[in-house]
Design a protein around this motif. Structure first.
Motif, PDB file in Angstrom:
ATOM      1  N   LEU A 119      39.688 -33.053 -37.392  1.00 23.69           N
ATOM      2  CA  LEU A 119      40.207 -34.278 -36.777  1.00 23.69           C
ATOM      3  C   LEU A 119      41.239 -34.004 -35.701  1.00 23.69           C
ATOM      4  O   LEU A 119      41.968 -34.912 -35.301  1.00 23.69           O
ATOM      5  CB  LEU A 119      40.821 -35.176 -37.869  1.00 23.69           C
ATOM      6  N   SER A 120      41.320 -32.756 -35.223  1.00 25.68           N
ATOM      7  CA  SER A 120      42.377 -32.396 -34.278  1.00 25.68           C
ATOM      8  C   SER A 120      42.233 -33.113 -32.936  1.00 25.68           C
ATOM      9  O   SER A 120      43.200 -33.193 -32.181  1.00 25.68           O
ATOM     10  CB  SER A 120      42.387 -30.877 -34.054  1.00 25.68           C
ATOM     11  N   ASP A 121      41.038 -33.621 -32.634  1.00 26.24           N
ATOM     12  CA  ASP A 121      40.887 -34.360 -31.384  1.00 26.24           C
ATOM     13  C   ASP A 121      41.459 -35.774 -31.492  1.00 26.24           C
ATOM     14  O   ASP A 121      41.609 -36.479 -30.490  1.00 26.24           O
ATOM     15  CB  ASP A 121      39.411 -34.439 -30.981  1.00 26.24           C
ATOM     16  N   ARG A 122      41.796 -36.190 -32.709  1.00 26.04           N
ATOM     17  CA  ARG A 122      42.349 -37.521 -32.915  1.00 26.04           C
ATOM     18  C   ARG A 122      43.822 -37.500 -33.318  1.00 26.04           C
ATOM     19  O   ARG A 122      44.440 -38.554 -33.475  1.00 26.04           O
ATOM     20  CB  ARG A 122      41.569 -38.248 -34.015  1.00 26.04           C
ATOM     21  N   MET A 123      44.367 -36.313 -33.548  1.00 28.58           N
ATOM     22  CA  MET A 123      45.755 -36.205 -33.995  1.00 28.58           C
ATOM     23  C   MET A 123      46.325 -34.858 -33.577  1.00 28.58           C
ATOM     24  O   MET A 123      45.580 -33.921 -33.307  1.00 28.58           O
ATOM     25  CB  MET A 123      45.839 -36.351 -35.524  1.00 28.58           C
ATOM     26  N   ASP A 124      47.652 -34.772 -33.518  1.00 28.67           N
ATOM     27  CA  ASP A 124      48.338 -33.512 -33.248  1.00 28.67           C
ATOM     28  C   ASP A 124      48.268 -32.663 -34.512  1.00 28.67           C
ATOM     29  O   ASP A 124      48.863 -33.031 -35.535  1.00 28.67           O
ATOM     30  CB  ASP A 124      49.800 -33.781 -32.867  1.00 28.67           C
ATOM     31  N   THR A 181      34.056 -35.183 -42.988  1.00 35.17           N
ATOM     32  CA  THR A 181      34.576 -35.012 -41.622  1.00 35.17           C
ATOM     33  C   THR A 181      33.821 -33.963 -40.826  1.00 35.17           C
ATOM     34  O   THR A 181      34.134 -33.755 -39.648  1.00 35.17           O
ATOM     35  CB  THR A 181      36.069 -34.628 -41.667  1.00 35.17           C
ATOM     36  N   LEU A 182      32.849 -33.291 -41.436  1.00 36.85           N
ATOM     37  CA  LEU A 182      32.069 -32.291 -40.715  1.00 36.85           C
ATOM     38  C   LEU A 182      30.641 -32.798 -40.548  1.00 36.85           C
ATOM     39  O   LEU A 182      29.859 -32.787 -41.509  1.00 36.85           O
ATOM     40  CB  LEU A 182      32.070 -30.955 -41.460  1.00 36.85           C
ATOM     41  N   PRO A 183      30.268 -33.258 -39.350  1.00 35.58           N
ATOM     42  CA  PRO A 183      28.899 -33.756 -39.145  1.00 35.58           C
ATOM     43  C   PRO A 183      27.856 -32.673 -39.414  1.00 35.58           C
ATOM     44  O   PRO A 183      28.128 -31.468 -39.266  1.00 35.58           O
ATOM     45  CB  PRO A 183      28.896 -34.165 -37.659  1.00 35.58           C
ATOM     46  N   GLY A 184      26.675 -33.109 -39.802  1.00 37.63           N
ATOM     47  CA  GLY A 184      25.610 -32.165 -40.125  1.00 37.63           C
ATOM     48  C   GLY A 184      25.276 -31.230 -38.980  1.00 37.63           C
ATOM     49  O   GLY A 184      24.964 -30.056 -39.187  1.00 37.63           O
ATOM     50  N   ALA A 185      25.346 -31.734 -37.740  1.00 32.25           N
ATOM     51  CA  ALA A 185      25.001 -30.908 -36.588  1.00 32.25           C
ATOM     52  C   ALA A 185      25.966 -29.752 -36.368  1.00 32.25           C
ATOM     53  O   ALA A 185      25.639 -28.776 -35.692  1.00 32.25           O
ATOM     54  CB  ALA A 185      24.950 -31.784 -35.332  1.00 32.25           C
ATOM     55  N   GLN A 186      27.182 -29.846 -36.928  1.00 31.38           N
ATOM     56  CA  GLN A 186      28.188 -28.819 -36.726  1.00 31.38           C
ATOM     57  C   GLN A 186      28.271 -27.825 -37.890  1.00 31.38           C
ATOM     58  O   GLN A 186      29.110 -26.933 -37.878  1.00 31.38           O
ATOM     59  CB  GLN A 186      29.558 -29.460 -36.511  1.00 31.38           C
ATOM     60  N   ARG A 187      27.429 -27.986 -38.892  1.00 31.54           N
ATOM     61  CA  ARG A 187      27.488 -27.098 -40.058  1.00 31.54           C
ATOM     62  C   ARG A 187      26.806 -25.777 -39.755  1.00 31.54           C
ATOM     63  O   ARG A 187      25.873 -25.716 -38.961  1.00 31.54           O
ATOM     64  CB  ARG A 187      26.857 -27.786 -41.274  1.00 31.54           C
ATOM     65  N   ARG A 188      27.273 -24.744 -40.405  1.00 28.40           N
ATOM     66  CA  ARG A 188      26.789 -23.386 -40.147  1.00 28.40           C
ATOM     67  C   ARG A 188      25.748 -23.019 -41.193  1.00 28.40           C
ATOM     68  O   ARG A 188      26.046 -22.923 -42.383  1.00 28.40           O
ATOM     69  CB  ARG A 188      27.958 -22.391 -40.195  1.00 28.40           C
ATOM     70  N   ALA A 189      24.526 -22.825 -40.758  1.00 28.73           N
ATOM     71  CA  ALA A 189      23.421 -22.503 -41.670  1.00 28.73           C
ATOM     72  C   ALA A 189      23.379 -20.998 -41.916  1.00 28.73           C
ATOM     73  O   ALA A 189      22.456 -20.302 -41.491  1.00 28.73           O
ATOM     74  CB  ALA A 189      22.099 -23.001 -41.106  1.00 28.73           C
ATOM     75  N   GLU A 190      24.398 -20.508 -42.598  1.00 27.25           N
ATOM     76  CA  GLU A 190      24.480 -19.074 -42.864  1.00 27.25           C
ATOM     77  C   GLU A 190      24.613 -18.834 -44.358  1.00 27.25           C
ATOM     78  O   GLU A 190      25.208 -19.621 -45.083  1.00 27.25           O
ATOM     79  CB  GLU A 190      25.693 -18.463 -42.154  1.00 27.25           C
ATOM     80  N   GLY A 191      24.105 -17.722 -44.800  1.00 25.98           N
ATOM     81  CA  GLY A 191      24.266 -17.321 -46.184  1.00 25.98           C
ATOM     82  C   GLY A 191      25.479 -16.429 -46.353  1.00 25.98           C
ATOM     83  O   GLY A 191      26.391 -16.405 -45.534  1.00 25.98           O
TER      84      GLY A 191
END
Length: 388
Positions: A119-124, A181-191
């Motif tokens: 959420l850093s783009d919405r708050m300090d 707070t973490l959209p699906g498109a930004q998740r890391r598909a790593e093992g």
């Protein structure tokens, strides 16, 4: 936003609450379970080790599956492990249960920091970290006092039943009020292999090194204080167990005050410079504590530098958190986890050393604090960016 900060602060406070509430009971636990003060201190070192190990798991899981699922799993594990602590028949069982309690409960610490980054783009983020420190600071003030009262009235096992209840409350509140707070498109598909590669990249990155390593070394000194102060204050200087919380809480109040200045001082001097200056003062304060201990100082002469050391962590910890995580938006959970692992791994070292070096004096605590502070400053000076 204030309610959101309170909820994140509750999650971030799981570690301090679980550590600090049972500190006044350490001498009693050592007597009842037969391990003595050194054995009781080992249960604290096991908690630090569980915090270190658990964060390595929770960070990548939070980046892979989002913030909520790993958090809920961690809270359920914390509740069950707290019940195991309450029912432990001996020091070995309590040590194992404390490890599991920390391993599960540290999910709240990792994910609360990652949510701030989300959420850093919405708050300090510095001010938000300061608010978390404000909420977290209440735990070290109230927890030892509450722990001392609960122990006196109901025995030390009731402390862990209380912690299980706190875990259950946090689970309900997060289910109701904490959004993903973490959209699906930004998740890391790593093992697991991908997570290990991410940890390797972070450890090689000078930006991460320059903030995370000095911060971890500095907090090692605070963990040495946490492990050693029940003996130094209660046994060595005769402070009643139920009044130990007043001293511990007074130092925690210093964290609150300093953390609320962090945002303003960062705006004035810059984040990098603030961290360097705070670590310089921290080293001086730690050496004053060592000198006071060597001279056989009375409790006020010991407590004054301890108070200053703990208060300064209200500047060091927000800066370490922001500077370690902010440059890595795509793996904030992983960066948060690795930073926390470094902190609690060194905390486990401090707790184990305090137990092993126990000699009936205050030197183990003072010596570990001084060593940690000096190493933190040296690491910062060696790794800091040129503009700091």
């Amino acid at each position: 936003m204030a309610r959101f900060a309170l909820l994140l602060g509750l999650l971030a406070a799981f570690g301090p609450l679980s550590i600090d509430m049972y500190l006044p009971a350490l001498p009693a636990i050592g007597v009842e379970l037969g391990g003595g003060i050194a054995g009781a201190q080992l249960t604290l070192a096991a908690f630090f080790a569980g915090m270190a190990a658990g964060q390595l798991l929770h960070g990548p899981l939070a980046d892979r599956f989002g913030r909520r699922p790993p958090l809920f799993a961690g809270l359920v594990g914390f509740i069950l492990a707290s019940l195991g602590c309450a029912l432990a028949p001996d020091n070995g069982a309590l040590t194992a249960a404390r490890f599991l309690q920390a391993f599960a409960g540290c999910a709240g610490m990792v994910i609360s920091r990652a949510v701030v980054r989300d959420l850093s783009d919405r708050m300090d983020p510095v001010r938000m970290m300061g608010r978390l420190m404000l909420v977290m600071g209440v735990a070290p003030i109230l927890a030892p006092l509450l722990g001392g009262w609960v122990q006196a009235a109901l025995g030390w096992r009731a402390i862990f039943f209380f912690l299980a209840g706190v875990g259950a409350l946090a689970l309900v509140l997060c289910a109701l009020f904490l959004p993903e707070t973490l959209p699906g498109a930004q998740r890391r598909a790593e093992g697991v292999a991908g997570a290990l590669r991410s940890y390797g990249r972070l450890l090689r990155d000078r930006r991460f090194q320059a903030a995370a390593l000095p911060g971890a070394l500095a907090i090692m000194g605070m963990f040495a204080y946490i492990a050693g102060s029940p003996f130094v204050f209660i046994e060595l200087h005769g402070v009643p167990a139920e009044r130990y919380g007043l001293l511990f809480g007074g130092a925690a109040a210093g964290i609150i005050g300093a953390s609320q200045l962090a945002g303003r001082l960062a705006a004035l001097w810059g984040r990098e410079a603030l961290m360097t200056r705070a670590l310089g003062v921290l080293a001086v304060v730690a050496l004053l504590l060592l000198a006071a201990t060597a001279l056989g100082g009375a409790l006020p002469l010991i407590y004054a530098p301890v108070w200053l050391y703990v208060a300064l962590m209200g500047l060091v910890l927000p800066m370490a958190g922001v500077l370690s995580i902010q440059p890595f938006p795509q793996m904030a959970g992983t960066a948060s986890a690795l930073m926390g692992t470094m902190q609690f791994a060194l905390g486990a070292v401090a707790g184990t050393a305090i137990s092993a070096l126990h000699d009936g004096t205050g030197f183990p605590m003072a010596g570990m604090i001084a060593l940690a502070a000096v190493l933190a400053l040296l690491a910062r000076l060696a790794l800091r960016p040129r503009e700091a």
